[in-house]
Design an enzyme around this catalytic site. Structure first.
Site, PDB file in Angstrom:
ATOM      1  N   LYS A 218      -1.774  11.302   0.884  1.00  0.00           N
ATOM      2  CA  LYS A 218      -1.239  10.301   1.828  1.00  0.00           C
ATOM      3  C   LYS A 218      -0.581   9.201   1.002  1.00  0.00           C
ATOM      4  CE  LYS A 218      -1.141   6.819   4.824  1.00  0.00           C
ATOM      5  NZ  LYS A 218      -0.128   6.057   4.056  1.00  0.00           N
TER       6      LYS A 218
ATOM      7  N   GLU B 188      -6.096 -11.551  -6.108  1.00  0.00           N
ATOM      8  CA  GLU B 188      -4.933 -10.843  -6.615  1.00  0.00           C
ATOM      9  C   GLU B 188      -3.692 -11.258  -5.806  1.00  0.00           C
ATOM     10  OE1 GLU B 188      -4.765  -6.611  -5.794  1.00  0.00           O
ATOM     11  OE2 GLU B 188      -4.351  -6.276  -7.911  1.00  0.00           O
TER      12      GLU B 188
HETATM   13  P1  NAD Z   1      -3.287  -0.813   0.294  1.00  0.00           P
HETATM   14  O1  NAD Z   1      -4.758  -0.778   0.084  1.00  0.00           O
HETATM   15  O2  NAD Z   1      -2.746  -1.688   1.349  1.00  0.00           O
HETATM   16  O3  NAD Z   1      -2.741   0.650   0.617  1.00  0.00           O
HETATM   17  C1  NAD Z   1      -3.039   1.725  -0.223  1.00  0.00           C
HETATM   18  C2  NAD Z   1      -3.006   3.005   0.592  1.00  0.00           C
HETATM   19  O4  NAD Z   1      -4.055   2.956   1.546  1.00  0.00           O
HETATM   20  C3  NAD Z   1      -1.711   3.207   1.374  1.00  0.00           C
HETATM   21  O5  NAD Z   1      -1.350   4.576   1.308  1.00  0.00           O
HETATM   22  C4  NAD Z   1      -2.113   2.834   2.781  1.00  0.00           C
HETATM   23  O6  NAD Z   1      -1.365   3.495   3.769  1.00  0.00           O
HETATM   24  C5  NAD Z   1      -3.546   3.303   2.819  1.00  0.00           C
HETATM   25  N1  NAD Z   1      -4.376   2.673   3.857  1.00  0.00           N
HETATM   26  C6  NAD Z   1      -4.202   1.471   4.456  1.00  0.00           C
HETATM   27  N2  NAD Z   1      -5.174   1.274   5.389  1.00  0.00           N
HETATM   28  C7  NAD Z   1      -5.971   2.374   5.369  1.00  0.00           C
HETATM   29  C8  NAD Z   1      -7.139   2.755   6.088  1.00  0.00           C
HETATM   30  N3  NAD Z   1      -7.683   1.984   7.015  1.00  0.00           N
HETATM   31  N4  NAD Z   1      -7.708   3.938   5.782  1.00  0.00           N
HETATM   32  C9  NAD Z   1      -7.185   4.739   4.822  1.00  0.00           C
HETATM   33  N5  NAD Z   1      -6.077   4.429   4.125  1.00  0.00           N
HETATM   34  C10 NAD Z   1      -5.467   3.261   4.383  1.00  0.00           C
HETATM   35  O7  NAD Z   1      -2.674  -1.126  -1.144  1.00  0.00           O
HETATM   36  P2  NAD Z   1      -1.141  -1.294  -1.516  1.00  0.00           P
HETATM   37  O8  NAD Z   1      -0.721  -2.605  -0.979  1.00  0.00           O
HETATM   38  O9  NAD Z   1      -0.377  -0.072  -1.179  1.00  0.00           O
HETATM   39  O10 NAD Z   1      -1.239  -1.346  -3.107  1.00  0.00           O
HETATM   40  C11 NAD Z   1      -1.538  -2.493  -3.810  1.00  0.00           C
HETATM   41  C12 NAD Z   1      -2.982  -2.524  -4.226  1.00  0.00           C
HETATM   42  O11 NAD Z   1      -3.288  -1.367  -5.024  1.00  0.00           O
HETATM   43  C13 NAD Z   1      -3.293  -3.693  -5.109  1.00  0.00           C
HETATM   44  O12 NAD Z   1      -4.533  -4.236  -4.742  1.00  0.00           O
HETATM   45  C14 NAD Z   1      -3.366  -3.083  -6.497  1.00  0.00           C
HETATM   46  O13 NAD Z   1      -4.111  -3.804  -7.432  1.00  0.00           O
HETATM   47  C15 NAD Z   1      -3.977  -1.769  -6.211  1.00  0.00           C
HETATM   48  N6  NAD Z   1      -3.718  -0.835  -7.313  1.00  0.00           N
HETATM   49  C16 NAD Z   1      -4.757  -0.478  -8.138  1.00  0.00           C
HETATM   50  C17 NAD Z   1      -4.533   0.380  -9.213  1.00  0.00           C
HETATM   51  C18 NAD Z   1      -5.667   0.816 -10.124  1.00  0.00           C
HETATM   52  O14 NAD Z   1      -5.493   1.782 -10.865  1.00  0.00           O
HETATM   53  N7  NAD Z   1      -6.809   0.156 -10.104  1.00  0.00           N
HETATM   54  C19 NAD Z   1      -3.257   0.871  -9.433  1.00  0.00           C
HETATM   55  C20 NAD Z   1      -2.221   0.469  -8.587  1.00  0.00           C
HETATM   56  C21 NAD Z   1      -2.474  -0.372  -7.517  1.00  0.00           C
END
Ligand code: NAD
Length: 495
Positions: free
Chosen positions: A189, A399
């Protein structure tokens, strides 16, 4: 070398509407709904993609379950799986520029970085895990002579992989590589604002000979598709990279459904600590600027808190501002750009909100702080340095995920350590010092998944990446990543 004329041709090529990939077929959402894909480069509609439903997610899970249970992938000879994955990596590499440009038009990362960090990195990761397939062996336990204890490694089953919009190809491959090499089947996804290149990469897997149903992609909203994956009774492992609140939700949904294993790679507020005895302050400032401002700060391991020894504070901030100003912000399809677009208007507004709040609190906006290039319609923001920040300020605790650096002075090593460890996160960090024993002591005492020494952000596929505290659990990258996708099974044989 990046060929500007090819980039320009690809920049304007029409992007066809995107569908899911389920059981080897590209298909529309079950109810025909689509969602607009907005390009952060100019705020226009790039194309549409399927707005997935729960039925779509269930169909993909069912396809992955069938593909796993009948052994069409897991029971192939390891060398055969390896061959398919190596061909897949080759195809990704052959299509690297197309994938990079499509990804940039979708999520805004600057092309120089995107080419390396996205398709080429994805191809490299897939190749790394493909090559490991026939090198993973079981164990014979050192039992008493009247028994034989065999420890088998078996693929866990159906994996759901939910990934974010920053570096989707790289992060996707960190999950797809070991999961598929282990023999699992996958439902992927992608994020709402960065799905297009991942769909194409999955199509290339089918082209390389991966059997139908082994890798499926369902696009759409996290609250619908992601929820369906997390609450499914038929998903065995859920691997996630994204934000803390969504990670929490996934754990709840796993607990409410089938207790699927959940591995989380979450956010960070990584401390970049510069001591007065650093070898080369100018180099430290240059690398630190890149460590927070590249990809407009949308890097999970970004060094978003700068802890700088008070005696060099002013000099260092000046050097840093100098290097930040030299970074070119703007058109991410220009290979000379150092920092591309912010991924969405929502993210841009969030970044500006953090800066406005710090300003209201009396902190100094030493550089930047504003939206720029608004006439392009794109989402661009200046590299921003905020000084005089208190460790407890929201800008130092939460963050931002944008090009915003919070600078905090310190006087002693103990104080630096206390501030560095004083957030809920523990993803990355760095120490700049010429004192070897101080460097090693800091590496031991900083609570983070990675501590850089005299650099920021270097890494490769051979080392694990994972967070501690509320930055997550489990590890992507390296051979350790297999641990999430392989179960141990004991055979106890009486002799
Ligand atoms: P997000 O958590 O908003 O979304 C991530 C994914 O989760 C997306 O595909 C989204 O559609 C999905 N999602 C959203 N709501 C959901 C739900 N209720 N159930 C299941 N899936 C759901 O994050 P983002 O804004 O896409 O990415 C940024 C974040 O990712 C930042 O916090 C960043 O630090 C983190 N990140 C972490 C790493 C790591 O390796 N630790 C790497 C890259 C990004």
């Amino acid at each position: 070398m990046l060929d500007q004329s090819r980039i320009d041709a690809l920049r304007h090529s029409p992007v066809p509407p995107a569908g899911h990939l389920i059981d080897g077929q590209i298909c529309a959402a079950s109810d025909g709904q689509v969602m607009d894909v907005i390009s952060p480069l100019d705020g226009t509609v790039l194309t549409t993609m399927a707005r997935g439903t729960k039925q779509d997610a269930d169909a993909a899970i069912a396809a992955a379950r069938r593909a796993f249970d009948d052994g069409r992938w897991s029971e192939l000879a390891p060398a055969q799986r390896r061959k398919v994955m190596l061909k897949w990596a080759d195809l990704i590499e052959q299509n690297a520029l197309e994938l990079a440009v499509l990804g940039v038009r979708n999520n805004g990362t600057e092309i120089g970085m995107a080419l390396k960090a996205e398709p080429l990195s994805a191809a490299g990761s897939i190749r790394y895990y493909a090559e490991a397939i026939d090198k993973m062996t079981g164990e014979i336990a050192p039992t008493a002579p009247d028994a034989l204890g065999l420890v088998h490694r078996e693929p866990v089953g159906v994996v759901a992989a939910i990934v974010p919009w920053n570096f989707p190809q790289m992060i996707g491959a960190w999950k797809l590589g070991p999961a598929l090499a282990a023999g699992c089947t996958v439902v992927l996804k992608p994020a709402e604002t960065a799905s297009l290149a991942l769909i194409r990469i999955a199509e290339l897997a089918v082209e390389a000979g991966m059997p139908n149903g082994v890798l499926n992609v369902v696009t759409g909203e996290g609250a619908v598709v992601g929820e369906a994956l997390a609450t499914s009774m038929d998903v065995d492992v859920l691997v996630f990279t994204g934000s803390g609140p969504v990670g929490r939700r996934l754990l709840e949904n796993a607990a409410r459904s089938n207790l699927k294993r959940v591995y989380l790679e979450l956010g960070g507020k990584s401390a970049n600590i510069v001591f007065a005895d650093a070898l080369d302050l100018n180099e430290a400032a240059k690398v630190s600027a890149a460590g927070i401002f590249r990809n407009s700060g949308q890097v999970c391991v970004a060094g978003s808190r700068l802890l700088v020894e008070r005696s060099i504070h002013d000099e260092f901030v000046e050097l840093l501002a100098h290097h930040a100003k030299a970074m070119k912000v703007g058109d991410p399809l220009d290979p000379t750009t150092n920092a591309g677009a912010v991924n969405s208007l929502r993210q841009l507004e969030q970044n500006l909100g953090f800066v406005a709040e710090a300003h209201e609190q009396g902190r100094t906006i030493a550089l930047g702080g504003k939206r720029i290039l608004e006439d392009t319609g794109g989402y661009f923001m200046e590299p921003t340095i905020v000084t005089g920040v208190e460790p407890s300020d929201r800008i130092a605790q939460q963050e931002v995920f944008g090009p915003v650096l919070a600078v905090i002075p310190f006087d002693t090593e103990e104080e630096a350590l206390r501030i560095a460890n004083g957030t809920e996160f523990g993803l990355a960090s760095a120490v700049w010092t010429a004192n070897l024993s101080r460097a090693h002591k800091m590496v031991r005492r900083i609570k983070a998944g990675v501590v850089h020494v005299n650099t920021y952000g270097g890494s490769d596929i051979t080392v694990p990446l994972g967070g501690v505290k509320q930055s997550g659990n489990g590890h992507d990258k390296s051979l350790h990543a297999f641990e999430k996708y392989l179960d141990l099974k004991t055979a106890w044989i009486k002799l």
